[in-house]
Structure formats: structure tokens, C-alpha cells
Write an enzyme that holds these catalytic residues in place. Structure first.
Site, PDB file in Angstrom:
ATOM      1  N   VAL A 293       9.530   5.619   3.832  1.00 48.61           N
ATOM      2  CA  VAL A 293       8.324   5.138   4.487  1.00 48.61           C
ATOM      3  C   VAL A 293       8.571   3.733   5.015  1.00 48.61           C
ATOM      4  CG1 VAL A 293       7.326   4.273   2.322  1.00 48.61           C
ATOM      5  CG2 VAL A 293       5.823   4.790   4.236  1.00 48.61           C
ATOM      6  N   SER A 294       8.009   3.419   6.178  1.00 48.96           N
ATOM      7  CA  SER A 294       8.118   2.098   6.787  1.00 48.96           C
ATOM      8  C   SER A 294       9.588   1.787   7.091  1.00 48.96           C
ATOM      9  CB  SER A 294       7.475   1.048   5.869  1.00 48.96           C
ATOM     10  OG  SER A 294       7.350  -0.191   6.515  1.00 48.96           O
ATOM     11  N   ASN A 295      10.123   0.678   6.587  1.00 48.77           N
ATOM     12  CA  ASN A 295      11.537   0.408   6.808  1.00 48.77           C
ATOM     13  C   ASN A 295      12.409   1.503   6.209  1.00 48.77           C
ATOM     14  OD1 ASN A 295      10.960  -1.937   8.141  1.00 48.77           O
ATOM     15  ND2 ASN A 295      11.675  -3.316   6.545  1.00 48.77           N
TER      16      ASN A 295
END
Length: 633
Positions: A293-295
Site C-alpha cells: 500500500v502507498s509506497n
């Protein structure tokens, strides 16, 4: 050997008395064992071999301790109070692990009452098993990345399933436990994590002390996770604090995919140790799915580009990814938003956005920013309302939507844009802690903002409590340009100049992070919130999906309405009544990916998921219900 299908539902797990057995395997032991196992088979068996820099640390986690909740269970994870240290100046390794698990669960998931976790989606049931930690270095890099492999007691060597993940943001090694761990461990899958060259192994340059593999503060010679030289200055208070993401000298974002690939390789070496009777362990006979998730989402997409056939599927949630063409780099839109968004949020379009214009009143910080931009000749309009509308139009012209700007109030109000820009500019330019762009530094400050030495308790808790990007946990963002009624503007303008310098080191570092298309035939699902205000889907996940489709490598793209970036903030009624959590869609994407890989079920295609926000009536936010999430693919 054919790959085995994982079980269709969570496996039962065995319980056993907790043991506190820890040992260190010699540095090359895993590599030699894997090689010896590979030598028993023909050359077609692709057994990975990774040399470990700091050996291997093993601990069992059973009984009143476990892999998924560190013994805190549902009640402990939901508690807003972190688990205490008996001696705050010298917490034990077990206390630090427990605190790190608590902090990372609460940093990613919405565990608030009525938020739906554990009732509508997800589970907080303990999972016993074994946990392995190691440090691994990519060839030619200055610093290692941390890898952790969790093997639940319910792991079935005949099912042979592994989930590989990377921490969100710049978090430490437990930074993906609420996504990958919570989905994989209860199903009997081993889960391999990497901090992707970031994490919370901070170093106080006063004495060079950082952290050992167990998370405890170490002497300079025993520091393992991240090392930097001691500061030349004899001023203890002024010596900066080194942060791995910013100061590794490696531009770790450019290697995110390789970090994930190495974590996958280490996972099979660990399984060869944990279950030698079922060897050899190879990518040909073990199902491996990558999720983040995200980075972490960007990291697994980058891993999916690499040759070698390590992964059977990839799931990326709210990914920070720079497509090969199109989209915008995080540093580009973050440095732009840091300047313009405080002013833009005062535009009348954001009436009703309570964190921006409560009661329709303009926020004082936004008024100050609009006035500063006007005084600097950047905004021509004289009236505050016209200035705010001009700032809004500037962001819209750059590809922002009103919905993403409204959600961006979180990053704007918490000064997150500046913290991100400082950290990433330093990473891209490969600077040290004492020569960061624009004169910024990280360090402790007193009540008057003056440099001071960190306390023993602050230092001891950096590893467990930090997010990987200061400020926080006693570390401040020190800005020598801060002054006046709008103290952050000068530093933000300086950071923006590093983007404008097309031939500078920051732009060169960013270019090294640009994505390639997924490997041929690799199933990929990308899930992104339509209202994401930190990593806007128009710049990242959505742009990546459009680009891969144009390159003949389409991915399944799920766009979730009324969803933004931070599930952890949805316990605030002003946000919970507006947005839905992203984790349920991440779990559903994992379900779909496994069904496709294991059973041949067709992978769901693109989806624009309509949702219904929770209602707020009679002073209370209604509990999340399945119907709020819409129809999942």
C-alpha cells in the site's frame, strides 16, 4: 514440481506454550543451505540465494505473544494508549516489538469503534508462529535493507504460499502488517516484509549510535540497521539526527522493486530452514504474490517489472508510482501543493470541508499563505477570496481535482508536504544529515525551538514509534529559513526550486524511479481511492493503469469512490462521515488474485466502485456496514 494451490479459506492454527528461543544464524548459512538444496536437483530448479549482512535472528511468538498482534490481541491494538515500557530509557526487545506492531497497525488501519474492522472486514485473531529478521544489501549499495519473514504455525508445506510486501510510506519493518500480514498469516501463508531501504533505524550523529537487529539502541560499533559517521561538530545539541530514507546515500526509491525481489528470495531460503523436509523451495514450486500500500504499492509494482518469474501476481493499493509516461512525480506535486494548497483550501469550493473551512470561515494559516504569495508577486489578486480561488485554479490546472484537494487538507494542516519534500529531496540528491537541501536538518528542539540533545527515552523509542519521516518522536524538522507569520513558505519555495532545476541532482534522482511495464503475463490489480489527497490517483495509480494499457500490458484497475489515503484517520467523525477505508478493497483484490493464480478463476477487470459514506446523526457516526463499501469486484 507443480505449484500447489493454497487453501480456499483460513487454516486452523496450532497453539503451543510460548518460547523465548533466539539465535543468530551465521551470515552465509542461509545461502549455503539453499545452494546445497539446489544442488540436489537439476539446473532447471531456480533456488534463490541471497547473502545476509547481519545473519538471521529467529524468535518464536506463541501463547501470550504472536505474529500478528504481538500478544496485544484485539483489545490491545484498539487501545489508543501504546503498550508501556517498564524502563523507558532501556526497553527490552520484546517491548519494542510489541510497541512497533501496535504503532504500525494504528498507522495504517481504522481500528476505531464502528469502523468495521473485525466485523465487516479483516480479523484481529492472534496467529502463532516464528519470525525471522535479517539485513540484506543490494550489490553496490551503501546501506542494507531489513527483511522479515513470518512463518505461521498453520503454514502447510504442501500449499506453499508466500505473500511478499514492502512497508508503506517510509515505515519500519512492520509497516505492512495490517495489509499483508493480516491477510496472509491467518490463511497459513508465510509473509515476507522489507522496509525497502527506509525505516526507523535512525542514528544520533552525536555518538553514531543507531539500532541493532532486535530494535534496541546499540553502540556505534554494534549498530546494524543504518550507519553514518559521527558529526564533526562538538556541539551535542546541534548535531543532526540521520534518517535512513533521507541519508542512506543510495536513493532507495530507485531500488524499491529490487528490495521486494530480495525479500521474496530470502523467504524461500527461510522456508528451506523452517521446513527442510519439503525442499527444495523454488519459485517454480511455490506460489508467491506481492502486495503493498502507498509506497509499498509502488514497490511491488516495480518488483513486477523484473525478470526472473518470482511473482505469480501483484496487488498494489494506493500506489506511489511514476509511470514511464504521464502522471506526476510525488516530489513534483507535493512541492507544488506545499506552496499552493494552504491558500487554495480557503476557496469557497471547500465550504463544508470541516478541516479546511469550518463553518465556512477561512483558516488563518491559509489567509497568511495567500497574503504571502501576493506579497511575493506570485498571486496578482488583492482580495483574499480571489487569491484562494486563483490558488485553487493553479492546482486544478496541474491535474488536481477538488475532491483530492479537499482530502489534501490532512497533509496541508499537518505540514506533511514539507516533511515529505525534505526527506525525498535529500534521498534523491544523496545528501548526508548535515548537508540537506535548503539547509534543513532533523534534530531535537526545546520548547523555544532551539536545538537540544535527545533524551534517552526518546532515542530508545525511535525504532518502535517512528514513521521513517520526521517530525515525530522527539525529532523536529529544523528549518533555518523559518520566519514571520508564514514561517514555512521560504523553505517550501526553496524545495520547489530543486524540481524546477531540470539538470539538478534531485531531478536526476527522481528520473531513476520511473516505472517500466509489468513482466509479460503477470496478473496485476491496482486499487486507488478516487479522492486520494496524498497520492492522487490521477497522477499515480490511474496514470499507471492508462500507461500500461497503452503499452499493451493492461492491469486491472479498481477506482474506489469516496476513498482517500489514510484509513487510520477515519476514526475522526469529520473524515469517517466522508470517506470509506481502503483496506477492504485491498483484501478483496488479494482474494481475487489468489483465486486467479490458484484456481484459474478469471481476474476481475476494471471497476469504478460506487460507495455510500456513513451517516452522522444525533451527534454520532453510524457504524460501517457492508453496504457502505458498494459492490466489490
Amino acid at each position: 514440481m507443480d505449484k500447489k494451490s493454497p487453501p480456499p479459506r483460513p487454516l486452523p492454527v496450532r497453539t503451543a506454550p510460548a518460547r523465548d528461543r533466539r539465535y543468530r544464524t551465521p551470515v552465509l548459512a542461509l545461502s549455503l543451505l539453499a545452494l546445497s538444496l539446489a544442488g540436489c536437483r537439476g539446473p532447471e530448479v531456480r533456488t534463490p540465494s541471497v547473502e545476509l549482512e547481519a545473519g538471521l535472528s529467529l524468535a518464536t511468538h506463541r501463547g501470550d505473544d504472536d505474529l500478528l498482534t504481538a500478544g496485544l490481541g484485539e483489545a490491545g491494538l484498539r487501545s489508543p494508549t501504546p503498550p508501556a515500557f517498564a524502563n523507558p530509557d532501556q526497553p527490552t526487545a520484546a517491548e519494542l516489538r510489541r510497541r512497533a506492531v501496535w504503532a504500525n497497525w494504528r498507522g495504517i488501519a481504522d481500528l476505531s469503534p464502528g469502523g468495521g474492522y473485525g466485523s465487516v472486514y479483516g480479523s484481529l485473531a492472534p496467529v502463532p508462529g516464528r519470525e525471522y529478521h535479517a539485513l540484506v544489501r543490494l550489490p553496490g549499495r551503501r546501506q542494507p535493507h531489513r527483511v522479515m519473514v513470518q512463518v505461521p504455525d498453520g503454514f502447510d508445506p504442501q500449499a506453499r504460499c508466500v505473500v511478499v510486501t514492502a512497508s508503506s510510506g517510509s515505515r519500519g519493518i512492520y509497516g505492512a502488517i495490517a495489509l499483508a500480514g493480516a491477510w496472509g498469516l491467518p490463511r497459513g501463508c508465510a509473509v515476507a516484509y522489507t522496509d525497502k531501504g527506509a525505516g526507523t533505524g535512525y542514528v544520533d550523529t552525536t555518538d553514531g549510535r543507531g539500532f541493532a537487529l532486535d530494535g534496541q539502541l546499540a553502540t556505534g560499533d554494534e549498530t546494524e540497521e543504518f550507519r553514518v559517521p559521527k558529526a564533526a561538530s562538538t556541539d551535542v545539541a546541534a548535531a543532526p539526527i540521520a534518517v535512513k530514507h533521507a541519508h542512506s546515500g543510495d536513493n532507495p526509491e530507485a531500488d524499491w522493486g529490487r528490495h521486494v525481489a530480495q525479500a521474496a528470495e530470502v523467504s524461500l531460503q527461510v522456508l528451506a530452514l523452517a521446513h527442510p523436509e519439503a525442499g527444495p523451495w523454488t519459485f517454480d514450486n511455490t506460489r508467491v504474490i506481492a502486495v503493498g500500500v502507498s509506497n509499498g504499492g509502488g514497490a511491488v509494482l516495480r518488483a513486477g517489472e523484473l525478470p526472473g518469474g518470482r511473482f505469480d501476481a501483484v496487488v498494489a493499493v494506493s500506489p506511489n508510482i511514476l509511470p514511464g509516461d504521464g502522471g506526476r512525480a510525488l516530489y513534483d506535486y507535493a512541492s507544488d501543493a506545499a506552496i499552493w494548497m494552504p491558500c487554495a483550501l480557503n476557496a469557497s469550493a471547500f465550504d463544508g470541508v470541516l478541516l479546511a473551512r469550518p463553518g465556512g470561515a477561512a483558516a488563518p494559516a491559509g489567509v497568511a499563505r495567500c497574503a504571502s504569495l501576493h506579497a511575493a508577486g506570485i498571486l496578482a489578486d488583492d482580495a483574499p477570496a480571489a487569491q484562494a480561488e486563483a490558488a485553487r485554479r493553479h492546482l486544478l490546472a496541474g491535474g488536481w481535482t477538488d475532491e483530492a484537494i479537499a482530502a489534501g487538507v490532512i497533509s496541508s494542516n499537518f505540514d506533511l508536504w514539507r516533511a515529505v519534500d525534505v526527506t525525498y529531496a535529500s534521498a534523491y540528491a544523496r545528501t548526508g544529515p548535515d548537508d540537506m537541501p535548503c539547509g534543513f536538518s532533523f534534530g531535537a528542539v526545546d520548547a523555544d525551538g532551539q536545538p537540544r540533545a535527545p533524551t534517552a527515552a526518546e532515542r530508545a523509542a525511535w525504532w518502535s514509534d517512528g514513521s521513517g519521516i520526521p517530525p515525530g518522536q522527539g525529532i523536529a524538522l529544523r528549518d533555518p529559513q523559518a520566519a514571520g507569520t508564514d514561517p514555512t513558505l521560504a523553505g517550501n519555495l526553496c524545495l520547489r526550486k530543486h524540481w524546477d532545476d531540470a539538470d539538478g541532482p534531485v531531478r536526476a534522482g527522481i528520473e531513476a524511479t520511473r516505472a517500466q511495464v509489468p513482466a509479460p503475463g503477470l496478473p496485476v490489480i491496482v486499487v486507488h481511492g478516487a479522492d486520494d489527497g496524498l497520492v492522487p490517483e490521477a497522477f499515480s495509480g490511474g496514470a499507471y493503469a492508462r500507461w500500461t494499457r497503452a503499452q499493451g500490458r493492461p492491469v486491472s484497475y479498481w477506482r474506489v469512490r469516496n476513498a482517500q489515503h489514510f484509513d487510520a484517520f477515519l476514526g475522526l467523525p469529520v473524515l469517517g462521515m466522508r470517506y470509506l477505508p481502503m483496506l477492504p478493497y485491498g483484501y478483496r483484490a488479494l482474494d481475487a488474485a489468489w483465486a486467479h493464480v490458484a484456481d484459474g478463476t478469471p481476474l476481475p477487470g476494471d471497476a469504478d466502485i460506487a460507495t455510500t459514506p456513513r451517516t452522522f446523526t444525533d451527534g454520532a457516526l453510524a457504524p460501517l456496514q457492508p453496504g457502505n463499501l458498494g459492490t466489490l469486484p
